[in-house]
Write a protein that holds these residues in place. Structure first.
Motif, PDB file in Angstrom:
ATOM      1  N   SER A  78       0.830  -1.207   0.000  1.00 57.69           N
ATOM      2  CA  SER A  78       0.000   0.000   0.000  1.00 57.69           C
ATOM      3  C   SER A  78       0.860   1.252   0.000  1.00 57.69           C
ATOM      4  O   SER A  78       2.012   1.221   0.418  1.00 57.69           O
ATOM      5  CB  SER A  78      -0.913   0.030   1.230  1.00 57.69           C
ATOM      6  OG  SER A  78      -0.133   0.155   2.406  1.00 57.69           O
ATOM      7  N   VAL A  79       0.251   2.320  -0.464  1.00 56.84           N
ATOM      8  CA  VAL A  79       0.830   3.660  -0.360  1.00 56.84           C
ATOM      9  C   VAL A  79      -0.248   4.561   0.203  1.00 56.84           C
ATOM     10  O   VAL A  79      -1.396   4.513  -0.249  1.00 56.84           O
ATOM     11  CB  VAL A  79       1.301   4.189  -1.736  1.00 56.84           C
ATOM     12  CG1 VAL A  79       1.754   5.637  -1.638  1.00 56.84           C
ATOM     13  CG2 VAL A  79       2.434   3.318  -2.287  1.00 56.84           C
ATOM     14  N   SER A  80       0.076   5.339   1.211  1.00 57.78           N
ATOM     15  CA  SER A  80      -0.936   6.203   1.809  1.00 57.78           C
ATOM     16  C   SER A  80      -0.343   7.546   2.219  1.00 57.78           C
ATOM     17  O   SER A  80       0.871   7.669   2.416  1.00 57.78           O
ATOM     18  CB  SER A  80      -1.547   5.528   3.037  1.00 57.78           C
ATOM     19  OG  SER A  80      -0.560   5.307   4.022  1.00 57.78           O
ATOM     20  N   LEU A  81      -1.208   8.519   2.308  1.00 59.34           N
ATOM     21  CA  LEU A  81      -0.819   9.842   2.799  1.00 59.34           C
ATOM     22  C   LEU A  81      -1.809  10.298   3.858  1.00 59.34           C
ATOM     23  O   LEU A  81      -3.001  10.041   3.755  1.00 59.34           O
ATOM     24  CB  LEU A  81      -0.844  10.882   1.671  1.00 59.34           C
ATOM     25  CG  LEU A  81       0.131  10.696   0.526  1.00 59.34           C
ATOM     26  CD1 LEU A  81      -0.615  10.187  -0.692  1.00 59.34           C
ATOM     27  CD2 LEU A  81       0.804  12.017   0.201  1.00 59.34           C
ATOM     28  N   GLY A  82      -1.295  10.983   4.857  1.00 57.57           N
ATOM     29  CA  GLY A  82      -2.176  11.570   5.843  1.00 57.57           C
ATOM     30  C   GLY A  82      -1.699  11.283   7.253  1.00 57.57           C
ATOM     31  O   GLY A  82      -0.775  10.505   7.437  1.00 57.57           O
ATOM     32  N   PRO A  83      -2.338  11.899   8.193  1.00 57.77           N
ATOM     33  CA  PRO A  83      -3.416  12.874   8.023  1.00 57.77           C
ATOM     34  C   PRO A  83      -2.889  14.244   7.601  1.00 57.77           C
ATOM     35  O   PRO A  83      -1.802  14.640   7.995  1.00 57.77           O
ATOM     36  CB  PRO A  83      -4.045  12.938   9.410  1.00 57.77           C
ATOM     37  CG  PRO A  83      -2.938  12.583  10.347  1.00 57.77           C
ATOM     38  CD  PRO A  83      -2.092  11.599   9.611  1.00 57.77           C
ATOM     39  N   SER A  84      -3.687  14.924   6.809  1.00 58.03           N
ATOM     40  CA  SER A  84      -3.348  16.285   6.404  1.00 58.03           C
ATOM     41  C   SER A  84      -3.788  17.271   7.482  1.00 58.03           C
ATOM     42  O   SER A  84      -4.742  17.013   8.219  1.00 58.03           O
ATOM     43  CB  SER A  84      -4.069  16.626   5.098  1.00 58.03           C
ATOM     44  OG  SER A  84      -3.882  17.991   4.791  1.00 58.03           O
ATOM     45  N   LYS A  85      -3.086  18.364   7.553  1.00 56.74           N
ATOM     46  CA  LYS A  85      -3.521  19.452   8.441  1.00 56.74           C
ATOM     47  C   LYS A  85      -4.757  20.139   7.861  1.00 56.74           C
ATOM     48  O   LYS A  85      -5.503  20.805   8.574  1.00 56.74           O
ATOM     49  CB  LYS A  85      -2.396  20.465   8.616  1.00 56.74           C
ATOM     50  CG  LYS A  85      -1.218  19.889   9.391  1.00 56.74           C
ATOM     51  CD  LYS A  85      -0.045  20.851   9.424  1.00 56.74           C
ATOM     52  CE  LYS A  85       1.102  20.247  10.217  1.00 56.74           C
ATOM     53  NZ  LYS A  85       2.344  21.040  10.066  1.00 56.74           N
ATOM     54  N   SER A  86      -4.914  20.013   6.559  1.00 53.55           N
ATOM     55  CA  SER A  86      -6.107  20.535   5.904  1.00 53.55           C
ATOM     56  C   SER A  86      -7.072  19.367   5.708  1.00 53.55           C
ATOM     57  O   SER A  86      -6.970  18.350   6.393  1.00 53.55           O
ATOM     58  CB  SER A  86      -5.718  21.177   4.565  1.00 53.55           C
ATOM     59  OG  SER A  86      -6.860  21.704   3.924  1.00 53.55           O
ATOM     60  N   THR A  87      -7.999  19.511   4.811  1.00 57.83           N
ATOM     61  CA  THR A  87      -8.908  18.415   4.479  1.00 57.83           C
ATOM     62  C   THR A  87      -8.922  18.239   2.968  1.00 57.83           C
ATOM     63  O   THR A  87      -8.681  19.185   2.212  1.00 57.83           O
ATOM     64  CB  THR A  87     -10.338  18.706   4.966  1.00 57.83           C
ATOM     65  OG1 THR A  87     -10.735  19.995   4.486  1.00 57.83           O
ATOM     66  CG2 THR A  87     -10.416  18.663   6.480  1.00 57.83           C
TER      67      THR A  87
END
Ligand SMILES: *[C@@H]1O[C@H](CO)[C@@H](O)[C@H](O)[C@H]1NC(C)=O
Length: 312
Positions: free
Chosen positions: A40-49
């Motif tokens: 898997s590849v994932s990003l987050g959590p973002s400070k934005s949405t």
């Protein structure tokens, strides 16, 4: 039609987070079963949405025989709320969507406290380019999922859900339930573009990979508001070390169950002696969760990830 793949990440929320970060921390605990995950590849959590996310998956052929259930999906969540997850699915027979051997069924789908809700399904072949777009609508609450054939433009599935403007993470999931026959070919996710509500220059730094997955061409524009990944490659499960997620509570199951289980019945909550009791599909654990951690019989609290456990 409501379809329970029962589990999942309630919020996958970080599905990928699950795959990336849920490596067993208590190997001697009393887990009951281990599900397996591909890379898997994932990003987050973002400070934005996140306000929009689009990718194009080339899934490779589905296993010619399927002993369990196998799901491929790009997912988006905040860790506790809805999981937006259009899924490519391999069941023992995929004839329910008109697919033949080696094809997948694809459908827009959302998982939440209510279980799993799906759009219509269509068959896709291993070489098809399946474009999956999630767009927050102008009401700032409704997410529209649009699944199309990127080459022909044909609409494959669509679904709208009131999942809210809270999405902070995005990632791929290759999810193997019930002793599935794993992926026999790599999956490519091309031209993944995640648009945030406001710039977050740190978002790219949250990228994580697991299970031999790789990516190339991570770039941002508009001051860190738009993030692009040119290519993500998820190796075939038959050729990569598999992730086994085991936990001290119970095994992770995600999109699960059998193809014939297509109705959802929420169990009523019954109180246990001297305590609370959470209903089927209710959250029963997770970071920051302060509610009831005991499930109504016959359900048990299943760990999905650090942020979410659910009565299943
Ligand atoms: C996550 O999303 C749900 C709605 O799906 C919302 O109720 C909840 O407040 C959100 N949590 C955070 C931390 O944003």
């Amino acid at each position: 039609m409501v379809h329970i793949h029962s589990s999942i990440f309630g919020a996958l929320a970080f599905a990928s987070w699950a795959a990336a970060n849920l490596i067993p921390s208590a190997p001697n605990a009393d887990f009951k079963r281990a599900d397996t995950w591909g890379g898997s590849v994932s990003l987050g959590p973002s400070k934005s949405t996140i306000v929009k996310a689009v990718t194009t998956i080339i899934p490779g052929p589905a296993p010619p025989t399927q002993n369990g259930v196998l799901f491929l999906w790009p997912g988006m969540s905040n860790g506790t709320g809805d999981l937006i997850q259009a899924t490519l699915e391999s069941w023992q027979s995929n004839s329910w969507c008109g697919a033949t051997t080696g094809q997948w069924c694809v459908r827009a789908s959302v998982f939440g406290w209510f279980g799993q809700r799906d759009g219509n399904a269509s068959p896709v072949s291993g070489t098809d380019q399946v474009r999956i777009e999630y767009t927050l609508q102008s009401d700032k609450n409704t997410w529209l999922q649009t699944v199309t054939n990127a080459v022909t433009g044909a609409l494959l599935s669509t679904y709208s859900s009131a999942s809210g403007p809270y999405m902070r993470g995005y990632g791929t999931g290759t999810e193997c339930n019930d002793g599935c026959s794993g992926t026999i070919a790599a999956q490519s996710y091309l031209n993944t573009v995640i648009t945030l509500a406001s710039a977050d220059t740190t978002f790219g730094g949250t990228i994580a990979t697991a299970g031999g997955a790789t990516y190339s061409g991570l770039t941002s524009s508009d001051g860190g508001k738009v993030w692009s990944i040119a290519s993500i490659n998820i190796p075939a499960m038959s050729k990569a070390p598999q992730q086994t997620t085991t936990t001290s509570k119970a095994a992770t199951t995600s999109k699960t169950t059998t193809a014939s289980t297509k109705t959802t019945t929420r169990a009523s909550t019954t109180s246990g002696p001297g305590g609370c009791s959470a209903a089927q599909y209710a959250q029963c654990g997770g970071s920051g969760f302060s509610g009831c951690t005991v499930c109504a019989s016959p359900y048990t609290c299943k760990y999905s990830n650090d942020w979410y456990s659910q009565c299943l």
